[in-house]
Write an enzyme that holds these catalytic residues in place. Structure first.
Site: not given
Ligand code: UD1
Length: 445
Positions: A22-23, A118, A123, A306, A397
């Protein structure tokens, strides 16, 4: 209101195959926006899950032609006509934010709202926005929308404060059409980033370094079509392995890339699970479950956040104590209250959960997010009596018919389409009363 009714106590046995991740699929679908040729992108090994259908709708709202058939997606994008993603679609999924990079790169303008997804704590998207600004976008808020515009993206050096998966993907997809070179330092190293790099390069991009913390991107003028097969889903694979282990069963998960699960295999082994790792399969062979000293979620190659909740389900029935530290997301323990309804012994302080292993009892519980939902199904497989898992739209999902997949291995899970009011009140099992088959209305069993 769909729910799962899980009858506990059945040992899982057999082989199961895993579909595309999915990711990986979600950013790669977004990257298809970058194709300006007249030919279609063809994506293979696409799981039939809710998030795929939602992303398909988002792409269609931008004017792309998208069709899905037999685990294959065809995406034609020369007609990209719109740069606004409707708020109703944005709030449906977190990964809608990664549309920003490719739309901006192709049209020079994009309008989105803050994304949904989720409920696993705050986030933020600051890293996405800062990176796009560094590439030459002007970004402002307008009536609840985030608008970004540019007269041409320019390659630059970006230092991410945190190796965010989504921000790395968004910036890669913007930088491939920027003029000159871009270097992204402290990039995420997840296998899904490598998959996105391979896909972009198959379209004609020049990206290297994925899988390390430094990505180097040479901008090109245009990208074209390709045919691409998505990597297998390591999180779904891990979920199936844990499902096998929690029932004391013997399950082989096939068609995967075992090295993507190194940290998961190591932690499951520490928890007493006997595993056999082959070239494209991993098998659970049994073992006596025991608690682990500390499980800490981390960016790849650490233990994936995850799989924190499914692993927690496993550890609730492992002998002795375990400690779980959630270091990636601030509030990803919503499943704890639900597992406690099933008599799990867990206490949480901040980002740390302490567990004392024991046995579980069936209860009425609610899937608060995708992986939390999977964890509750796993708990239900081993619990005494029946477990009703509500809000399974979250599970759908990201898992292609989890109920049928586990039933093929010997589980007894029924999908019920009854209205919520007809499902027993969750309070009924709070005071130690276990749900037995005859406590449930007959239409549910
Ligand atoms: C992706 C995955 C999700 C997984 C996560 C971490 C997808 C669709 N989802 O989510 O399943 O749990 O990676 O492996 O691929 N953060 C910030 N600022 C930002 C962006 C992120 O502070 O602009 C923080 C987030 O709050 C969180 C951490 O970084 O604490 C990790 O988030 P991130 O790696 O961005 O996860 P996603 O890409 O949302």
């Amino acid at each position: 209101m769909n729910c799962f009714i899980v009858e506990g106590g059945h040992t899982l046995k057999g082989k199961i195959e895993v579909r595309g991740a999915k990711n990986s699929m979600l950013p790669i679908m977004a990257a298809a926006i970058l194709n300006s040729s007249k030919q279609e992108i063809v994506l293979e090994n696409i799981p039939d899950i809710g998030d795929m259908h939602m992303k398909k709708t988002i792409l269609q709202s931008l004017g792309l032609q998208v069709s899905y058939n037999d685990h294959m997606l065809n995406i034609g994008s020369p007609e990209l006509s719109c740069f606004t993603i409707p708020a109703a679609l944005m709030k449906e999924m977190r990964s809608s934010i990664i549309i920003m990079g490719p739309v901006l790169a192709r049209l020079g303008r994009v309008k989105v709202t803050y994304p949904g997804g989720c409920s696993i704590g705050p986030r933020p998207i600051d890293l996405h926005l800062k990176g796009l600004e560094a590439l030459g976008a002007r970004i402002w808020e307008e009536k609840g929308y985030i608008v970004a515009s540019t007269s041409g993206l320019r390659g630059t050096e970006i230092h991410l404060d945190y190796p965010s998966v989504g921000a790395t993907e968004n910036l890669m997809m913007a930088a491939v059409l920027a003029s000159g070179n871009t270097v992204i330092y402290n990039a995420a190293r997840e296998p899904e980033i490598v998959d996105l790099q391979n896909f972009l390069n198959a379209m004609g991009a020049k990206v290297r370094g994925a899988g390390t913390e430094t990505l180097r991107i040479r901008g090109v003028d245009a990208l074209g079509c390709c045919r691409y097969r998505i990597i297998p889903d390591r999180i779904v694979a891990g979920t199936y392995l844990m499902a096998g282990a929690i029932t004391g069963g013997q399950v082989t998960v096939e068609g995967i890339i075992p090295s993507h699960l190194d940290a998961v295999v190591a932690k499951m082994q520490e928890a007493g699970v006997i595993l056999k790792v082959d070239e494209e399969n991993i098998s659970v062979l049994g073992g006596r479950l025991r608690g682990v000293e500390t499980l800490r979620t981390l960016p790849y190659p650490g233990f994936p956040t995850d799989l924190q909740s499914p692993m927690m389900a496993l550890l609730t029935v492992a002998a002795g104590r375990s400690k779980i530290v959630e270091s990636v997301f601030e509030a990803r323990f919503k499943h704890v209250e639900e597992l406690k309804r099933m008599h799990a012994r867990i206490s949480v302080e901040g980002r740390t959960a302490l567990l004392e292993g024991g046995s579980l009892r069936g209860a009425v519980v609610t899937a608060t997010d995708l992986r939390a939902g999977a964890a509750l199904v796993l708990a239900g497989l081993t619990a005494e009596g029946m477990t009703v898992v509500k809000e399974i739209k979250h599970i759908d999902r990201g898992y292609e018919r989890l109920d049928l997949a586990l039933n093929r291995l010997g589980a007894k899970i029924k999908r019920s389409m009854e209205e919520e009011s007809k499902i027993p009140d969750r309070q009924q099992n709070v005071n130690g009363k276990m749900i037995k088959t005859n406590d449930l209305p007959s239409y549910l069993v």
